[in-house]
Write a protein that holds these residues in place. Structure first.
Motif, PDB file in Angstrom:
ATOM      1  N   ALA A 163       0.828  -1.214   0.000  1.00 15.98           N
ATOM      2  CA  ALA A 163       0.000   0.000   0.000  1.00 15.98           C
ATOM      3  C   ALA A 163       0.859   1.260   0.000  1.00 15.98           C
ATOM      4  O   ALA A 163       0.482   2.277  -0.585  1.00 15.98           O
ATOM      5  N   GLU A 164       2.009   1.192   0.658  1.00  9.36           N
ATOM      6  CA  GLU A 164       2.942   2.330   0.633  1.00  9.36           C
ATOM      7  C   GLU A 164       3.427   2.606  -0.786  1.00  9.36           C
ATOM      8  O   GLU A 164       3.816   3.731  -1.114  1.00  9.36           O
ATOM      9  N   HIS A 165       3.419   1.559  -1.608  1.00 11.89           N
ATOM     10  CA  HIS A 165       3.891   1.674  -2.995  1.00 11.89           C
ATOM     11  C   HIS A 165       2.751   1.398  -3.972  1.00 11.89           C
ATOM     12  O   HIS A 165       2.976   0.813  -5.039  1.00 11.89           O
ATOM     13  N   ALA A 166       1.545   1.786  -3.597  1.00 18.41           N
ATOM     14  CA  ALA A 166       0.364   1.521  -4.425  1.00 18.41           C
ATOM     15  C   ALA A 166       0.571   2.041  -5.843  1.00 18.41           C
ATOM     16  O   ALA A 166       1.060   3.159  -6.051  1.00 18.41           O
ATOM     17  N   GLY A 167       0.213   1.212  -6.822  1.00 18.71           N
ATOM     18  CA  GLY A 167       0.361   1.587  -8.219  1.00 18.71           C
ATOM     19  C   GLY A 167       1.733   1.301  -8.790  1.00 18.71           C
ATOM     20  O   GLY A 167       1.931   1.413 -10.006  1.00 18.71           O
ATOM     21  N   GLU A 168       2.698   0.915  -7.931  1.00 14.72           N
ATOM     22  CA  GLU A 168       4.049   0.605  -8.384  1.00 14.72           C
ATOM     23  C   GLU A 168       4.240  -0.909  -8.427  1.00 14.72           C
ATOM     24  O   GLU A 168       3.721  -1.628  -7.578  1.00 14.72           O
ATOM     25  N   VAL A 169       5.015  -1.369  -9.395  1.00 16.12           N
ATOM     26  CA  VAL A 169       5.376  -2.784  -9.432  1.00 16.12           C
ATOM     27  C   VAL A 169       6.521  -3.002  -8.438  1.00 16.12           C
ATOM     28  O   VAL A 169       7.558  -2.356  -8.525  1.00 16.12           O
ATOM     29  N   VAL A 170       6.299  -3.903  -7.488  1.00 16.31           N
ATOM     30  CA  VAL A 170       7.290  -4.201  -6.449  1.00 16.31           C
ATOM     31  C   VAL A 170       7.834  -5.598  -6.695  1.00 16.31           C
ATOM     32  O   VAL A 170       7.062  -6.553  -6.855  1.00 16.31           O
ATOM     33  N   THR A 171       9.152  -5.748  -6.733  1.00 16.17           N
ATOM     34  CA  THR A 171       9.755  -7.055  -6.997  1.00 16.17           C
ATOM     35  C   THR A 171       9.718  -7.925  -5.745  1.00 16.17           C
ATOM     36  O   THR A 171       9.644  -7.427  -4.618  1.00 16.17           O
ATOM     37  N   LYS A 172       9.816  -9.233  -5.964  1.00 17.81           N
ATOM     38  CA  LYS A 172       9.872 -10.158  -4.831  1.00 17.81           C
ATOM     39  C   LYS A 172      11.128  -9.936  -4.013  1.00 17.81           C
ATOM     40  O   LYS A 172      11.121 -10.091  -2.791  1.00 17.81           O
ATOM     41  N   ARG A 173      12.210  -9.574  -4.665  1.00 19.63           N
ATOM     42  CA  ARG A 173      13.456  -9.286  -3.941  1.00 19.63           C
ATOM     43  C   ARG A 173      13.258  -8.124  -2.971  1.00 19.63           C
ATOM     44  O   ARG A 173      13.710  -8.159  -1.834  1.00 19.63           O
ATOM     45  N   ALA A 174      12.555  -7.079  -3.446  1.00 15.68           N
ATOM     46  CA  ALA A 174      12.298  -5.918  -2.582  1.00 15.68           C
ATOM     47  C   ALA A 174      11.399  -6.315  -1.417  1.00 15.68           C
ATOM     48  O   ALA A 174      11.611  -5.869  -0.281  1.00 15.68           O
ATOM     49  N   ILE A 175      10.407  -7.158  -1.681  1.00 15.78           N
ATOM     50  CA  ILE A 175       9.508  -7.610  -0.614  1.00 15.78           C
ATOM     51  C   ILE A 175      10.283  -8.413   0.423  1.00 15.78           C
ATOM     52  O   ILE A 175      10.121  -8.209   1.633  1.00 15.78           O
ATOM     53  N   LEU A 176      11.132  -9.333  -0.033  1.00 18.16           N
ATOM     54  CA  LEU A 176      11.930 -10.128   0.907  1.00 18.16           C
ATOM     55  C   LEU A 176      12.832  -9.232   1.751  1.00 18.16           C
ATOM     56  O   LEU A 176      13.012  -9.467   2.946  1.00 18.16           O
ATOM     57  N   ALA A 177      13.390  -8.200   1.143  1.00 16.84           N
ATOM     58  CA  ALA A 177      14.292  -7.304   1.874  1.00 16.84           C
ATOM     59  C   ALA A 177      13.540  -6.448   2.879  1.00 16.84           C
ATOM     60  O   ALA A 177      13.989  -6.283   4.021  1.00 16.84           O
ATOM     61  N   GLU A 178      12.387  -5.922   2.491  1.00 15.00           N
ATOM     62  CA  GLU A 178      11.684  -4.962   3.342  1.00 15.00           C
ATOM     63  C   GLU A 178      10.729  -5.613   4.334  1.00 15.00           C
ATOM     64  O   GLU A 178      10.576  -5.134   5.461  1.00 15.00           O
TER      65      GLU A 178
END
Length: 228
Positions: A163-178
């Motif tokens: 939701a903080e990045h709504a409308g943006e494509v977020v990678t799985k790598r970024a999700i794992l990191a954050e």
């Protein structure tokens, strides 16, 4: 002065960590077992818990679930267990971070500061609203069209991050990191499974998405289905 609770059964480690954390400006209380630690969480309401998993009366993972039933206090696990699946299990149970023994006191202190900063920031931020979704990071509550969503801790963290990045494509790598604090890679399957659980609770599927749209080979984005 941040108030820390150290739950550690080894007297030598408990003494050493208490001294080093006190020298770094924390008020430190300690407990030698899971049940005394749980009692201290309730009675003393610490700002953060540092928890060993190998406790004499209960496994630390079980204790995390018990703490989560009564408190939202941030938890950093400090343990010798370094298996990736174990890390994921513990983070899914409700831990906020994971440090593998042996570690330098400065490394633990840096993790403590990062978690406290993140917790303070969440408490100061207004709710996130995307379409019918409302995510309150301070109370850690989420609703969809006014209906409360029954989310696990990691499901909430994942939804809030997207939701903080709504409308943006977020990678799985970024999700794992954050979200999982695995900056140097991890199991993509973990993200896939949690996205599947989250979709189910949002009343959608990967084939018929409303909020969670997968971008093949790239990642996922949270969208407002009522927009445009």
């Amino acid at each position: 002065m941040p108030r820390l609770l150290l739950i550690e059964d080894d007297p030598a480690i408990r003494t050493t960590l208490t001294r080093s954390l006190t020298e770094k400006g924390h008020a430190v209380a300690s407990a030698p077992s899971a049940m005394t630690g749980l009692q201290a969480v309730v009675a003393e309401a610490p700002d953060l818990v540092v928890l060993d998993l190998g406790l004499p009366d209960l496994d630390g993972g079980t204790l995390i679930q018990m703490v989560r039933a009564v408190s939202k206090v941030p938890i950093i696990v400090a343990t010798a267990r370094d298996d990736e699946r174990e890390m994921v299990r513990i983070l899914d149970a409700g831990a906020d971070d994971y440090v593998v023994k042996p570690f330098a006191s400065d490394h633990l202190e840096a993790r403590i500061r990062a978690v406290l900063r993140r917790t303070a920031a969440d408490g100061a931020m207004p709710p996130l609203v995307v379409g019918g979704l409302r995510i309150d990071r301070r109370s850690r509550e989420a609703t969809l069209d006014g209906r409360p969503l029954d989310l696990t801790r990691k499901e909430f963290d994942l939804l809030a991050y997207l939701a903080e990045h709504a409308g943006e494509v977020v990678t799985k790598r970024a999700i794992l990191a954050e979200v999982w604090q695995q900056a140097y890679g991890g199991a993509d399957k973990t993200v896939d499974v949690h996205l599947s659980w989250l979709r189910r609770k949002l009343g959608e599927t990967a084939l018929e998405p409303r909020y969670l749209v997968s971008i093949r080979g790239v990642g996922v984005k949270l969208v407002d289905p009522t927009a445009g």
